[in-house]
Design a protein around this motif. Structure first.
Motif, mmCIF file in Angstrom:
data_model
loop_
_atom_site.group_PDB
_atom_site.id
_atom_site.type_symbol
_atom_site.label_atom_id
_atom_site.label_comp_id
_atom_site.label_asym_id
_atom_site.label_seq_id
_atom_site.Cartn_x
_atom_site.Cartn_y
_atom_site.Cartn_z
ATOM 1 N N LYS A 6 0.822 -1.215 0.000
ATOM 2 C CA LYS A 6 0.000 0.000 0.000
ATOM 3 C C LYS A 6 0.850 1.257 0.000
ATOM 4 O O LYS A 6 1.559 1.534 0.977
ATOM 5 N N LEU A 8 3.591 2.304 -1.086
ATOM 6 C CA LEU A 8 4.945 2.147 -0.552
ATOM 7 C C LEU A 8 5.900 3.176 -1.164
ATOM 8 O O LEU A 8 6.040 3.268 -2.382
ATOM 9 N N LYS A 10 9.875 4.981 -0.791
ATOM 10 C CA LYS A 10 11.206 4.954 -0.186
ATOM 11 C C LYS A 10 12.062 6.074 -0.763
ATOM 12 O O LYS A 10 12.205 6.194 -1.980
ATOM 13 N N LYS A 52 13.814 -0.001 5.856
ATOM 14 C CA LYS A 52 12.561 0.569 6.326
ATOM 15 C C LYS A 52 11.978 1.485 5.249
ATOM 16 O O LYS A 52 12.702 2.293 4.679
ATOM 17 N N SER A 55 7.359 5.641 3.778
ATOM 18 C CA SER A 55 5.945 5.612 4.170
ATOM 19 C C SER A 55 5.249 4.488 3.420
ATOM 20 O O SER A 55 5.829 3.863 2.540
ATOM 21 N N GLY A 56 4.024 4.243 3.796
ATOM 22 C CA GLY A 56 3.293 3.122 3.213
ATOM 23 C C GLY A 56 3.561 1.844 3.973
ATOM 24 O O GLY A 56 4.333 1.856 4.943
ATOM 25 N N GLN A 57 2.918 0.768 3.565
ATOM 26 C CA GLN A 57 3.105 -0.469 4.302
ATOM 27 C C GLN A 57 2.878 -1.697 3.428
ATOM 28 O O GLN A 57 2.337 -1.605 2.328
ATOM 29 N N LEU A 59 1.139 -5.515 3.928
ATOM 30 C CA LEU A 59 0.333 -6.343 4.823
ATOM 31 C C LEU A 59 0.398 -7.796 4.378
ATOM 32 O O LEU A 59 0.362 -8.095 3.187
ATOM 33 N N ASP A 64 0.344 -5.813 9.249
ATOM 34 C CA ASP A 64 1.588 -5.165 8.822
ATOM 35 C C ASP A 64 2.775 -6.100 9.069
ATOM 36 O O ASP A 64 2.935 -6.621 10.179
ATOM 37 N N ARG A 66 5.775 -5.472 9.491
ATOM 38 C CA ARG A 66 6.693 -4.975 10.529
ATOM 39 C C ARG A 66 6.195 -5.353 11.915
ATOM 40 O O ARG A 66 6.975 -5.590 12.822
ATOM 41 N N LYS A 67 4.877 -5.393 12.059
ATOM 42 C CA LYS A 67 4.304 -5.836 13.344
ATOM 43 C C LYS A 67 4.486 -7.333 13.498
ATOM 44 O O LYS A 67 4.778 -7.830 14.581
#
Ligand code: ADP
Ligand code: MG
Length: 289
Positions: A6, A8, A10, A52, A55-57, A59, A64, A66-67
């Motif tokens: 989503k 994303l 960098k 990292k 912004s964005g992620q 899933l 997520d 990262r979670k």
């Protein structure tokens, strides 16, 4: 099983390597195709947690990555673009080391290692040192470590880099063989790496996805627009400078040239044979520079 990317983004300082990537991936093979510098490795590094996002992620089944952290990394197999191998390890020893890094139980590792070595055709050199391996053998060993834990998500960055045509074919076939039941993402600038194996092609250009479709859908967009022109050598210059024609491969028979071109409508004033468009043509039409 679904990966959702989503918006994303960098940035490396001022450099925008990814400018808002969106994609949804389920089981299957995905060709992440684009020229050097397009942002493929950056995307792979974010997906694998080595980098990292600005912004964005991303899933995985709605969570997520990262979670999810370790939990997601446990589902992941990664073949990096750089050959990170230890020359004095044996093939077996290297895989045992990689299995240990993944917290795989010793008993399970000693079962899996011979299986993956057989799969990549390295059983016979299992006890040999990596420094004695050819480029193709090293690539196969890197694939072996990526699949050691039977990953759900397999990420391969330029898997055929540095290989000759025969070795490329062997690696492509190997990837198709191990792809079943997984999300497989292959990053490459080599069209033939993904032409037959990938269910879906994602074209990336300067940090943006410019197309996301099956090979057939992409090729269809060029129906009736690809021709082979038969011209004398002397006409090449004028063809090259004609903006109506995008030139592809040229082959030669004595003084006659056969030039593959993409254009709108039938070429006027040339001896032209329509040809079936291929993914190379699609690539060329997006990356004409
Ligand atoms: P690809 O794998 O498609 O060749 P990369 O993801 O490696 O592309 O690079 C995308 C862009 O980001 C390129 O312009 C590259 O020069 C730049 N880039 C990559 N890594 C870094 C970095 N660590 N610092 C600054 N710029 C970078
Ligand atoms: Mg790269």
């Amino acid at each position: 099983m679904e990966l959702e990317v989503k918006e994303l983004v960098k940035h490396y300082g001022k450099k925008q390597a990814l400018k808002g990537i969106n994609a949804s991936l389920t089981e299957g093979v995905y060709g992440f195709l684009g020229p050097n510098g397009a942002g493929k490795s950056t995307f792979m590094n974010i997906l694998t947690g080595n980098l990292k996002a600005t912004s964005g992620q991303i899933l995985y089944d709605g969570e997520d990555i990262r979670k999810l952290g370790r939990e997601f990394r446990g589902l992941l197999g990664y073949m990096p673009q750089q050959q990170a191998l230890y020359p004095n390890f044996t093939a077996e020893g290297f895989l045992a080391y990689m299995a240990a890094l993944r917290d795989m139980k010793r008993s399970e590792a000693s079962k899996r290692i011979p299986q993956v070595l057989a799969k990549v055709g390295l059983s016979e050199v299992a006890g040999d040192k990596i420094k004695s391996f050819s480029g193709g053998m090293k690539q196969r060993l890197l694939i072996a470590q990526a699949v050691i834990a039977d990953p759900r998500v397999l990420v391969l960055d330029e898997p055929t880099a540095g290989l000759d045509p025969k070795q490329r074919i062997a690696i492509r076939n190997l990837i198709s063989e191990i792809a079943a039941g997984k999300i497989v993402i292959i990053a490459t600038h080599v069209v033939t790496d993904v032409e037959s194996a990938a269910n879906r092609i994602l074209l990336i250009r300067e940090g943006e996805l410019v197309a996301d479709a099956s090979r057939e859908e992409m090729v269809t967009t060029l129906s009736g627009r690809v021709f082979e022109l038969k011209i004398p050598q002397s006409e090449l210059k004028s063809l090259e400078t004609n903006p109506a024609y995008l030139m592809g491969n040229i082959s030669r028979e004595r003084e006659t040239l056969f030039v593959r071109v993409i254009c709108d409508g039938k070429p006027e004033g040339y001896e032209a044979t329509p040809v079936r468009p291929g993914l190379e043509d699609v690539y060329l039409s997006y990356f004409r520079e």
